[in-house]
Design a protein around this motif. Sequence first.
Motif, PDB file in Angstrom:
ATOM      1  N   ARG A  68       0.835  -1.208   0.000  1.00 16.85           N
ATOM      2  CA  ARG A  68       0.000   0.000   0.000  1.00 16.85           C
ATOM      3  C   ARG A  68       0.868   1.256   0.000  1.00 16.85           C
ATOM      4  NH1 ARG A  68      -4.156  -0.221   4.692  1.00 16.85           N
ATOM      5  NH2 ARG A  68      -4.392  -2.260   3.689  1.00 16.85           N
ATOM      6  N   ILE A  69       1.941   1.243   0.779  1.00 18.98           N
ATOM      7  CA  ILE A  69       2.856   2.385   0.814  1.00 18.98           C
ATOM      8  C   ILE A  69       3.502   2.600  -0.548  1.00 18.98           C
ATOM      9  CG2 ILE A  69       5.014   3.249   1.803  1.00 18.98           C
ATOM     10  CD1 ILE A  69       4.280   1.773   4.387  1.00 18.98           C
ATOM     11  N   ASN A  71       2.408   1.682  -3.509  1.00 20.28           N
ATOM     12  CA  ASN A  71       1.430   2.166  -4.483  1.00 20.28           C
ATOM     13  C   ASN A  71       1.059   3.627  -4.237  1.00 20.28           C
ATOM     14  OD1 ASN A  71       1.252  -0.275  -5.880  1.00 20.28           O
ATOM     15  ND2 ASN A  71      -0.336  -1.072  -4.531  1.00 20.28           N
ATOM     16  N   ARG A  72       0.993   4.016  -2.971  1.00 14.19           N
ATOM     17  CA  ARG A  72       0.637   5.397  -2.641  1.00 14.19           C
ATOM     18  C   ARG A  72       1.744   6.372  -3.053  1.00 14.19           C
ATOM     19  NH1 ARG A  72      -2.644   7.616   1.351  1.00 14.19           N
ATOM     20  NH2 ARG A  72      -3.964   5.820   0.933  1.00 14.19           N
ATOM     21  N   LEU A  73       2.984   6.020  -2.786  1.00 11.92           N
ATOM     22  CA  LEU A  73       4.106   6.916  -3.083  1.00 11.92           C
ATOM     23  C   LEU A  73       4.540   6.853  -4.546  1.00 11.92           C
ATOM     24  CD1 LEU A  73       6.401   6.246   0.021  1.00 11.92           C
ATOM     25  CD2 LEU A  73       4.966   8.250  -0.383  1.00 11.92           C
ATOM     26  N   THR A 189       6.324   4.647 -11.827  1.00 15.20           N
ATOM     27  CA  THR A 189       5.120   4.386 -11.045  1.00 15.20           C
ATOM     28  C   THR A 189       4.464   3.099 -11.520  1.00 15.20           C
ATOM     29  OG1 THR A 189       3.764   5.714 -12.550  1.00 15.20           O
ATOM     30  CG2 THR A 189       4.675   6.836 -10.614  1.00 15.20           C
ATOM     31  N   PRO A 192      -1.915   0.153  -8.770  1.00 11.25           N
ATOM     32  CA  PRO A 192      -2.200  -0.930  -7.823  1.00 11.25           C
ATOM     33  C   PRO A 192      -2.808  -2.132  -8.536  1.00 11.25           C
ATOM     34  CG  PRO A 192      -2.987   1.181  -6.979  1.00 11.25           C
ATOM     35  CD  PRO A 192      -2.592   1.410  -8.407  1.00 11.25           C
TER      36      PRO A 192
END
Length: 382
Positions: A68-69, A71-73, A189, A192
Amino acid sequence: MKSLRLILSNPRYFGPAWVFASLNIWFGTWAIYIPAVKDRLGIDKAELGFAIFFLSLGIFTIFPVAARIVNRLGVGRATWYGVILCSIFAIFPLIAPNYYTLMAALFFFGATNGLTDIAMNTLVTEIEKEDGAKFMSAAHGFFSLGGVLAGLGSFLIGPLGNPALHMLGVIVVVFLINLRFRSFYFSVTAAPVEKEGFSLKLFRPLFLLGIVSFIVMGGEGAIVDWSGLYLKEISKAPEFLIGAGFLAFSVTMTLGRFLGDGISARIGSVKIVALGSLIAVLGYVCVLQAGTYITLLGFALIGLGFSVIIPELFRIGGNIKGVESSQGVAFIAGTGYSGFLMAPPVLGYLGEQFSLKTTFTILLAGAILVLCSTLILRRRQK
């Protein structure tokens, strides 16, 4: 070797590969000073093993939220931030003033290592997708190369006489190289991806492969954490050779990873697992002889034998009929990582209760079990 040439000729690939090397340079530098930390804090092997458990706990704590980290960053940013965090927390285990701060320092060092590990593997995967270039195996070779560089640093133990100063120098050099190449991957990038949970129906065909992965990577973890202490206490090695066991192991591990694909293409996956486990068995036998130089030869043989096993398990697990390759590889990686993290503290406890010779006798038995398991794998393959 084609992927190695690709990494060395293109900064877009060298940048991520150097993160792989960095992770093992930090970890390996900590590992060669484990005996010094034990003596400085006045703790026994069982207490040290329990402290090392907090390193594992940090890694397992970050695993559920790491994706999750990332994918968020963004995978490139997450990798770079992981490098920064590792650079900050790598020194704390070596300057911890007492046993409890050592446990806390190892927890955060483990957590930042775990985040960086997931981010850098995801980064290489995404670059491979974008560019149609394959360099994951060679990137893992760079991880082993990092262990070699950390092992070479063991020769500074005597001249420097200061673990914290040694680690600080390592941090500065490694960080500056990462800073130079971060722009080549920072903007990468990845969207997700929804993944299916692991199905119990997959457990049966993967069970044996999981056991082998657990044993092999458990042996790797034990050598990383306990080879220095074995050389010091059992082999009575001079101080300048205490880190040489980890160095010998890392050198042959690196060589095997860069050459293993070609050998596998000629003799096949099961045969190379059998060959690797046989070499590892011979290595453990040498280690148990306890003489300094025969022990160093043993660590070198174990590294050479282990280097080819895990990649082949991924190949076999990714080609089991009726099992998705991603699920097979994930299961083998998970069981292997569990062994790598769980074996050192357990074996440390046994080493305290009995001796480190007992610990390495158990590891020898595990390597023999892996060798025997190849008979079953061969029968299934047929």
